[in-house]
Motif scaffolding. Sequence first.
Motif, PDB file in Angstrom:
ATOM      1  N   GLU A 199       0.629   8.793  -2.444  1.00  0.00           N
ATOM      2  CA  GLU A 199      -0.707   8.907  -3.039  1.00  0.00           C
ATOM      3  C   GLU A 199      -0.919  10.329  -3.570  1.00  0.00           C
ATOM      4  O   GLU A 199      -1.459  10.525  -4.663  1.00  0.00           O
ATOM      5  CB  GLU A 199      -1.785   8.558  -2.011  1.00  0.00           C
ATOM      6  N   LYS A 200      -0.482  11.334  -2.789  1.00  0.00           N
ATOM      7  CA  LYS A 200      -0.615  12.721  -3.230  1.00  0.00           C
ATOM      8  C   LYS A 200       0.240  12.976  -4.471  1.00  0.00           C
ATOM      9  O   LYS A 200      -0.179  13.658  -5.412  1.00  0.00           O
ATOM     10  CB  LYS A 200      -0.200  13.665  -2.097  1.00  0.00           C
TER      11      LYS A 200
ATOM     12  N   LYS B 245       0.852  -1.190   0.000  1.00  0.00           N
ATOM     13  CA  LYS B 245       0.000   0.000   0.000  1.00  0.00           C
ATOM     14  C   LYS B 245       0.888   1.241   0.000  1.00  0.00           C
ATOM     15  O   LYS B 245       1.832   1.342   0.775  1.00  0.00           O
ATOM     16  CB  LYS B 245      -0.918  -0.006   1.224  1.00  0.00           C
TER      17      LYS B 245
ATOM     18  N   SER C 280       2.139   5.015   0.625  1.00  0.00           N
ATOM     19  CA  SER C 280       1.992   5.947   1.743  1.00  0.00           C
ATOM     20  C   SER C 280       1.108   7.119   1.313  1.00  0.00           C
ATOM     21  O   SER C 280       0.875   7.344   0.121  1.00  0.00           O
ATOM     22  CB  SER C 280       3.359   6.472   2.182  1.00  0.00           C
ATOM     23  N   GLU C 281       0.637   7.870   2.298  1.00  0.00           N
ATOM     24  CA  GLU C 281      -0.215   9.017   2.013  1.00  0.00           C
ATOM     25  C   GLU C 281       0.521  10.034   1.128  1.00  0.00           C
ATOM     26  O   GLU C 281      -0.059  10.619   0.211  1.00  0.00           O
ATOM     27  CB  GLU C 281      -0.652   9.673   3.317  1.00  0.00           C
ATOM     28  N   GLU C 282       1.818  10.218   1.384  1.00  0.00           N
ATOM     29  CA  GLU C 282       2.616  11.163   0.601  1.00  0.00           C
ATOM     30  C   GLU C 282       2.709  10.724  -0.858  1.00  0.00           C
ATOM     31  O   GLU C 282       2.557  11.527  -1.782  1.00  0.00           O
ATOM     32  CB  GLU C 282       4.012  11.289   1.201  1.00  0.00           C
TER      33      GLU C 282
ATOM     34  N   LYS D  67       1.117  10.784  -6.665  1.00  0.00           N
ATOM     35  CA  LYS D  67       0.479  10.087  -7.780  1.00  0.00           C
ATOM     36  C   LYS D  67      -0.627  10.927  -8.407  1.00  0.00           C
ATOM     37  O   LYS D  67      -0.767  10.985  -9.634  1.00  0.00           O
ATOM     38  CB  LYS D  67      -0.088   8.748  -7.296  1.00  0.00           C
TER      39      LYS D  67
END
Length: 272
Positions: free
Chosen positions: A222-223, A216, A218-220, A225
Amino acid sequence: MTSYINHPLLKKDAIESRLYQQILAGDVLKKGNTMVVAPTALGKTIVAILVAADRLNKVKNSKVLVLAPSKPLAIQHEDSFKEFLTLPCTSITGAIKTDERVKRWEESRIICATPQTVESDLLNGRYDLGSVSLIVFDECHHGVGSYSYVYLASRYVRESKFNLILGLTASPGSDKSKINEVCKNLYIQNIVVKTEDDTDVKPYFNPVEIDWVRIKMSEELEKIKVHVNKALKIRLKALKNMGIIKTVSVGKTDVLKARGRIQGEIARTTNP
């Protein structure tokens, strides 16, 4: 018991003696400009090293130029040639300053480089290809359209009196016309294809097993992307508006095909 190849320019017990690699190298030296098509695990680089050793030994004071499409690949080739050959080897990329590139060219017998950098240096008269006895075009299927490989091959056959060209690729493509174009552009007359199913290869081939592990982001990431996808969509829309692609719903293969088509059109037109 493992046997090794003995050669004045090869380090002792460095390269295992594999008959199919020696035959491939011998074919290049005997038949001239050749494209070797083989999967990555079959050791195309070793074939190039064997050919290079012969040329450097027989053509005194000559150089070998190994070209690769990217900086990491050029440096990887530098590491490989240094590992097996006794002669000075270096790399030349756009990240290296001009004066240092010229110094490396003059002081080394084996130069691993990105094609765009060498093309720029040649056009600016920093050195020439007159002393090069072998050019290796790695991933030679790039040799179409206006790619630097095309210019470098043309200039090489004009400048060097003892030229030899070796093209390496794992994926020449299924388009016969493109393969013919690559051969024409790189002055290749002979094509040799090797696979892991060949009887002389099987004893040395270890199938590569791939285990896919999904993780999965990371939140960083994902941003990041999201922003990358936005930037990509803008560029794809621009290509669609120019008529280069029909839809923005394309994959990497579609973009590469479009690039090849456009490069071909540019190469054929008198007013690109």
